[in-house]
Design a protein around this motif. Structure first.
Motif, PDB file in Angstrom:
ATOM      1  N   GLY A   1      37.773  54.579  18.522  1.00 38.01           N
ATOM      2  CA  GLY A   1      37.586  54.654  17.072  1.00 38.01           C
ATOM      3  C   GLY A   1      38.921  54.791  16.358  1.00 38.01           C
ATOM      4  N   VAL A   2      38.993  54.248  15.175  1.00 30.59           N
ATOM      5  CA  VAL A   2      40.220  54.264  14.383  1.00 30.59           C
ATOM      6  C   VAL A   2      39.945  55.060  13.106  1.00 30.59           C
ATOM      7  N   PRO A   3      40.747  56.090  12.837  1.00 30.49           N
ATOM      8  CA  PRO A   3      40.540  56.847  11.605  1.00 30.49           C
ATOM      9  C   PRO A   3      40.654  55.951  10.378  1.00 30.49           C
ATOM     10  N   GLN A   4      39.846  56.228   9.407  1.00 24.72           N
ATOM     11  CA  GLN A   4      39.802  55.445   8.176  1.00 24.72           C
ATOM     12  C   GLN A   4      41.171  55.340   7.511  1.00 24.72           C
ATOM     13  N   GLU A   5      41.964  56.399   7.605  1.00 32.96           N
ATOM     14  CA  GLU A   5      43.256  56.433   6.923  1.00 32.96           C
ATOM     15  C   GLU A   5      44.246  55.390   7.440  1.00 32.96           C
ATOM     16  N   ILE A   6      44.070  54.931   8.682  1.00 35.13           N
ATOM     17  CA  ILE A   6      45.011  53.942   9.226  1.00 35.13           C
ATOM     18  C   ILE A   6      44.319  52.642   9.645  1.00 35.13           C
ATOM     19  N   ALA A   7      43.059  52.499   9.319  1.00 40.64           N
ATOM     20  CA  ALA A   7      42.296  51.308   9.724  1.00 40.64           C
ATOM     21  C   ALA A   7      42.916  50.017   9.208  1.00 40.64           C
ATOM     22  N   ALA A   8      43.455  50.019   8.010  1.00 39.88           N
ATOM     23  CA  ALA A   8      44.068  48.806   7.454  1.00 39.88           C
ATOM     24  C   ALA A   8      45.302  48.398   8.247  1.00 39.88           C
ATOM     25  N   GLU A   9      46.010  49.353   8.803  1.00 33.22           N
ATOM     26  CA  GLU A   9      47.196  49.050   9.612  1.00 33.22           C
ATOM     27  C   GLU A   9      46.819  48.423  10.953  1.00 33.22           C
ATOM     28  N   VAL A  10      45.694  48.839  11.504  1.00 34.28           N
ATOM     29  CA  VAL A  10      45.270  48.357  12.821  1.00 34.28           C
ATOM     30  C   VAL A  10      44.643  46.973  12.715  1.00 34.28           C
ATOM     31  N   ARG A  11      43.932  46.732  11.636  1.00 37.00           N
ATOM     32  CA  ARG A  11      43.219  45.476  11.394  1.00 37.00           C
ATOM     33  C   ARG A  11      42.185  45.212  12.492  1.00 37.00           C
ATOM     34  N   ASP A  12      42.359  44.161  13.257  1.00 40.67           N
ATOM     35  CA  ASP A  12      41.380  43.783  14.278  1.00 40.67           C
ATOM     36  C   ASP A  12      41.438  44.759  15.457  1.00 40.67           C
ATOM     37  N   THR A  13      40.301  45.280  15.851  1.00 40.18           N
ATOM     38  CA  THR A  13      40.259  46.250  16.957  1.00 40.18           C
ATOM     39  C   THR A  13      39.704  45.654  18.244  1.00 40.18           C
ATOM     40  N   LYS A  14      39.542  44.328  18.295  1.00 41.87           N
ATOM     41  CA  LYS A  14      38.832  43.726  19.422  1.00 41.87           C
ATOM     42  C   LYS A  14      39.705  43.221  20.570  1.00 41.87           C
ATOM     43  N   MET A  15      40.848  42.648  20.336  1.00 46.69           N
ATOM     44  CA  MET A  15      41.622  41.968  21.377  1.00 46.69           C
ATOM     45  C   MET A  15      42.910  42.709  21.721  1.00 46.69           C
ATOM     46  N   TRP A  16      42.797  43.826  22.394  1.00 45.41           N
ATOM     47  CA  TRP A  16      43.943  44.627  22.793  1.00 45.41           C
ATOM     48  C   TRP A  16      43.966  44.720  24.314  1.00 45.41           C
ATOM     49  N   LEU A  17      45.118  45.038  24.874  1.00 43.51           N
ATOM     50  CA  LEU A  17      45.231  45.251  26.317  1.00 43.51           C
ATOM     51  C   LEU A  17      45.182  46.750  26.601  1.00 43.51           C
ATOM     52  N   HIS A  18      44.429  47.100  27.633  1.00 43.35           N
ATOM     53  CA  HIS A  18      44.263  48.508  27.977  1.00 43.35           C
ATOM     54  C   HIS A  18      44.328  48.694  29.487  1.00 43.35           C
TER      55      HIS A  18
ATOM     56  N   PHE B   1      47.380  54.220  19.717  1.00 46.66           N
ATOM     57  CA  PHE B   1      47.162  55.373  20.583  1.00 46.66           C
ATOM     58  C   PHE B   1      46.137  56.305  19.954  1.00 46.66           C
ATOM     59  N   CYS B   2      45.300  56.860  20.800  1.00 48.99           N
ATOM     60  CA  CYS B   2      44.329  57.865  20.361  1.00 48.99           C
ATOM     61  C   CYS B   2      44.338  58.962  21.419  1.00 48.99           C
ATOM     62  N   THR B   3      44.723  60.147  21.012  1.00 45.57           N
ATOM     63  CA  THR B   3      44.892  61.242  21.955  1.00 45.57           C
ATOM     64  C   THR B   3      44.279  62.514  21.402  1.00 45.57           C
ATOM     65  N   VAL B   4      43.965  63.442  22.295  1.00 49.38           N
ATOM     66  CA  VAL B   4      43.493  64.772  21.919  1.00 49.38           C
ATOM     67  C   VAL B   4      44.381  65.789  22.610  1.00 49.38           C
ATOM     68  N   ASN B   5      44.978  66.652  21.830  1.00 49.89           N
ATOM     69  CA  ASN B   5      45.882  67.701  22.323  1.00 49.89           C
ATOM     70  C   ASN B   5      47.066  67.152  23.126  1.00 49.89           C
ATOM     71  N   PRO B   6      47.774  66.133  22.617  1.00 46.72           N
ATOM     72  CA  PRO B   6      48.900  65.579  23.380  1.00 46.72           C
ATOM     73  C   PRO B   6      50.020  66.607  23.561  1.00 46.72           C
ATOM     74  N   LYS B   7      50.554  66.650  24.745  1.00 45.91           N
ATOM     75  CA  LYS B   7      51.618  67.604  25.072  1.00 45.91           C
ATOM     76  C   LYS B   7      52.979  66.929  24.928  1.00 45.91           C
ATOM     77  N   GLU B   8      53.953  67.709  24.516  1.00 45.77           N
ATOM     78  CA  GLU B   8      55.321  67.201  24.485  1.00 45.77           C
ATOM     79  C   GLU B   8      55.835  67.122  25.915  1.00 45.77           C
ATOM     80  N   ARG B   9      56.570  66.064  26.195  1.00 45.49           N
ATOM     81  CA  ARG B   9      57.150  65.874  27.531  1.00 45.49           C
ATOM     82  C   ARG B   9      58.494  66.574  27.603  1.00 45.49           C
ATOM     83  N   THR B  10      58.698  67.316  28.673  1.00 44.88           N
ATOM     84  CA  THR B  10      59.982  67.981  28.856  1.00 44.88           C
ATOM     85  C   THR B  10      60.825  67.262  29.891  1.00 44.88           C
TER      86      THR B  10
END
Length: 179
Positions: A124-141, A169-178
């Motif tokens: 899912g893409v937050p509404q606030e940045i949906a216009a920046e993402v545009r098409d959500t169908k053809m991505w590599l994962h 990127f969509c993350t939950v509780n991302p940690k900083e890398r040391t």
């Protein structure tokens, strides 16, 4: 006989206040406090506030160094859980979702190895940045790439668009890398 009657009477006297307490506790409705919570500690519903779109790169570089130099970033951080009992501190989950321009050489090197598949953005893409993402169908994962970034310390998915050299990127509780 008198002892048995006296014991039965004492038991009844002890049960009466307990029954009154039970009945009064069950019959009352929660009162609403000024803090937006009922006295039963359940949060009242409020409309979510829109997240602030950010463009700074440093927080992303510290969390996702495998993505290399990022430009043209648009991302949002949002609190996912609100502690419903403020007197008892607890963990707060935060999402970090965004899109950024990736160096084409990094994109080619990253997606040129491993198991990549064409995929729609599934988180899912937050509404606030949906216009920046545009098409959500053809991505590599690649789940393997996700694990290499998150090191299984948090939840995260990374999607690449080879046509525009972008990463979502969509993350939950991302940690900083040391390291």
């Amino acid at each position: 006989m008198k002892v048995t009657q006296r014991a039965d009477g004492a038991r009844i006297l002890l049960l009466i206040p307990a029954a009154v307490l039970l009945a009064s506790g069950c019959a009352s409705a929660p009162e609403t406090s000024t803090a937006g919570q009922g006295s039963d500690r359940r949060p009242t519903t409020t409309a979510p506030t829109p997240a602030q779109v950010r463009t700074d790169v440093e927080p992303l570089k510290r969390r996702f160094p495998q993505l290399g130099e990022l430009t043209a970033t648009k991302w949002v951080g949002q609190v996912l859980t609100k502690n419903s009992v403020p007197e008892i501190p607890g963990p707060t989950d935060v999402s970090l979702d965004g899109v950024a321009q990736v160096d084409p050489a990094i994109l080619t090197a990253t997606t040129g190895s491993g198991m990549w598949r064409e995929s729609a953005i599934e988180c899912g893409v937050p509404q606030e940045i949906a216009a920046e993402v545009r098409d959500t169908k053809m991505w590599l994962h690649s789940e393997a790439f996700d694990k290499s970034v998150t090191r299984t310390q948090y939840t995260g998915s990374f999607y690449f668009d080879k046509q525009s050299s972008r990463v979502y990127f969509c993350t939950v509780n991302p940690k900083e890398r040391t390291s």
